[in-house]
Enzyme design. Structure first.
Site, PDB file in Angstrom:
ATOM      1  N   GLY A  42       0.785  -1.237   0.000  1.00 44.56           N
ATOM      2  CA  GLY A  42       0.000   0.000   0.000  1.00 44.56           C
ATOM      3  C   GLY A  42       0.810   1.277   0.000  1.00 44.56           C
ATOM      4  O   GLY A  42       0.376   2.290  -0.538  1.00 44.56           O
ATOM      5  N   GLU A  97       3.716   4.791   5.362  1.00 45.56           N
ATOM      6  CA  GLU A  97       2.551   3.912   5.312  1.00 45.56           C
ATOM      7  C   GLU A  97       1.424   4.535   4.499  1.00 45.56           C
ATOM      8  O   GLU A  97       1.341   5.758   4.379  1.00 45.56           O
ATOM      9  CB  GLU A  97       2.030   3.702   6.743  1.00 45.56           C
ATOM     10  CG  GLU A  97       2.152   2.320   7.303  1.00 45.56           C
ATOM     11  CD  GLU A  97       1.363   1.218   6.620  1.00 45.56           C
ATOM     12  OE1 GLU A  97       1.097   1.284   5.402  1.00 45.56           O
ATOM     13  OE2 GLU A  97       1.026   0.257   7.319  1.00 45.56           O
ATOM     14  N   ASP A  98       0.562   3.679   3.991  1.00 44.53           N
ATOM     15  CA  ASP A  98      -0.609   4.185   3.266  1.00 44.53           C
ATOM     16  C   ASP A  98      -1.673   4.721   4.224  1.00 44.53           C
ATOM     17  O   ASP A  98      -2.195   5.814   4.040  1.00 44.53           O
ATOM     18  CB  ASP A  98      -1.194   3.088   2.353  1.00 44.53           C
ATOM     19  CG  ASP A  98      -1.471   1.766   3.074  1.00 44.53           C
ATOM     20  OD1 ASP A  98      -1.153   1.644   4.281  1.00 44.53           O
ATOM     21  OD2 ASP A  98      -1.995   0.847   2.428  1.00 44.53           O
ATOM     22  N   ASP A 101      -4.976   2.642  10.745  1.00 44.94           N
ATOM     23  CA  ASP A 101      -6.360   2.333  11.083  1.00 44.94           C
ATOM     24  C   ASP A 101      -6.403   2.027  12.587  1.00 44.94           C
ATOM     25  O   ASP A 101      -6.409   2.957  13.389  1.00 44.94           O
ATOM     26  CB  ASP A 101      -6.742   1.128  10.197  1.00 44.94           C
ATOM     27  CG  ASP A 101      -8.197   0.762  10.249  1.00 44.94           C
ATOM     28  OD1 ASP A 101      -9.025   1.667  10.396  1.00 44.94           O
ATOM     29  OD2 ASP A 101      -8.523  -0.435  10.131  1.00 44.94           O
ATOM     30  N   PHE A 151     -14.098   2.965   4.238  1.00 45.26           N
ATOM     31  CA  PHE A 151     -13.100   2.122   3.583  1.00 45.26           C
ATOM     32  C   PHE A 151     -12.687   2.768   2.259  1.00 45.26           C
ATOM     33  O   PHE A 151     -13.512   2.968   1.373  1.00 45.26           O
ATOM     34  CB  PHE A 151     -13.641   0.712   3.355  1.00 45.26           C
ATOM     35  CG  PHE A 151     -12.547  -0.247   3.012  1.00 45.26           C
ATOM     36  CD1 PHE A 151     -11.790  -0.849   4.010  1.00 45.26           C
ATOM     37  CD2 PHE A 151     -12.235  -0.511   1.682  1.00 45.26           C
ATOM     38  CE1 PHE A 151     -10.742  -1.703   3.690  1.00 45.26           C
ATOM     39  CE2 PHE A 151     -11.192  -1.375   1.355  1.00 45.26           C
ATOM     40  CZ  PHE A 151     -10.448  -1.970   2.359  1.00 45.26           C
TER      41      PHE A 151
HETATM   42  P1  IMP Z   1      -4.029  -1.430  11.293  1.00 40.47           P
HETATM   43  O1  IMP Z   1      -3.095  -2.434  11.907  1.00 40.47           O
HETATM   44  O2  IMP Z   1      -5.464  -1.689  11.686  1.00 40.47           O
HETATM   45  O3  IMP Z   1      -3.641   0.006  11.532  1.00 40.47           O
HETATM   46  O4  IMP Z   1      -3.987  -1.803   9.766  1.00 40.47           O
HETATM   47  C1  IMP Z   1      -3.599  -0.940   8.787  1.00 40.47           C
HETATM   48  C2  IMP Z   1      -3.679  -1.666   7.465  1.00 40.47           C
HETATM   49  O5  IMP Z   1      -5.027  -2.067   7.168  1.00 40.47           O
HETATM   50  C3  IMP Z   1      -3.269  -0.724   6.347  1.00 40.47           C
HETATM   51  O6  IMP Z   1      -1.897  -0.774   6.115  1.00 40.47           O
HETATM   52  C4  IMP Z   1      -4.106  -1.233   5.186  1.00 40.47           C
HETATM   53  O7  IMP Z   1      -3.418  -2.289   4.536  1.00 40.47           O
HETATM   54  C5  IMP Z   1      -5.357  -1.799   5.823  1.00 40.47           C
HETATM   55  N1  IMP Z   1      -6.468  -0.815   5.778  1.00 40.47           N
HETATM   56  C6  IMP Z   1      -7.019  -0.159   6.827  1.00 40.47           C
HETATM   57  N2  IMP Z   1      -8.002   0.663   6.428  1.00 40.47           N
HETATM   58  C7  IMP Z   1      -8.068   0.543   5.080  1.00 40.47           C
HETATM   59  C8  IMP Z   1      -8.902   1.183   4.072  1.00 40.47           C
HETATM   60  O8  IMP Z   1      -9.770   2.027   4.320  1.00 40.47           O
HETATM   61  N3  IMP Z   1      -8.650   0.808   2.787  1.00 40.47           N
HETATM   62  C9  IMP Z   1      -7.708  -0.118   2.449  1.00 40.47           C
HETATM   63  N4  IMP Z   1      -6.908  -0.725   3.360  1.00 40.47           N
HETATM   64  C10 IMP Z   1      -7.095  -0.396   4.664  1.00 40.47           C
HETATM   65 MG    MG Z   2      -0.798  -1.363   4.359  1.00 38.77          MG
END
Ligand code: IMP
Ligand code: MG
Length: 174
Positions: A42, A97-98, A101, A151
């Protein structure tokens, strides 16, 4: 059938904001070198656009991780699919990072990478969804956009591995 995608941030808005953040990083790291770590897949589009705009010496490395977890929730235990090529010892690291979340992936990753003795380590994300944060200790130094809990796809972000190539950020309409 093709999904319907509503534009949340246009290509122009995203690029303009990346330029601003690149200016800030160039200023903060003036006279120093920065080691960007792109989190695959991402982070790849954002990393390229950011790196092109930095006015300081840049080196790049790539890491691919996946979260172990049931269904759509990440457990916070990260499996390293592809590790970095270079050591971090003494480097001024910026993780790119992209999206952040829950923060589980980054919280775990920061712990692992700090043990490799970088001189400094900061986080830079294209998008942040603070409403979803579980790991409050994750400190993000550079955020391009704070978005609501929707999302999103595009600019590297996928829905079932699709739409990473969209040049804007969009919301998949159900
Ligand atoms: P975290 O560990 O919950 O912070 O996960 C983050 C990862 O979840 C990101 O690097 C994305 O790969 C994925 N992710 C979280 N939200 C989205 C979204 O809205 N669209 C696409 N991928 C997402
Ligand atoms: Mg990611």
């Amino acid at each position: 059938m093709a999904d319907k995608i509503r534009v949340l941030l246009t290509e122009e808005e995203v690029n303009a904001r990346i330029s601003e953040v690149a200016k800030q990083i160039s200023k903060d790291y003036e006279g120093r070198e920065v080691h960007l770590i792109c989190i695959l897949k991402g982070g790849v589009f954002f990393t390229c656009e950011l790196a092109k705009r930095l006015e300081i010496p840049v080196s790049l490395d790539f890491m691919s991780v996946s979260s172990y977890g049931a269904g759509t929730t990440s457990s916070g235990v990260v499996k390293i699919i592809k590790d970095l090529d270079e050591p971090l010892e003494g480097k001024e690291v910026v993780i790119v990072e992209d999206i952040i979340d829950s923060g589980r992936t980054l919280a775990y990753l920061m712990e692992i990478l700090k043990q490799r003795n970088p001189k400094s380590i900061e986080l830079c994300t294209l998008l942040d969804k603070p409403e979803r944060r579980v790991k409050k200790q994750v400190q993000v130094k550079y955020t391009c956009f704070t978005i609501p809990d929707e999302f999103v796809v595009g600019y590297g972000l996928d829905y079932d591995q699709k739409y990473r190539n969209l040049p804007y950020i969009g919301v998949v309409e159900q």
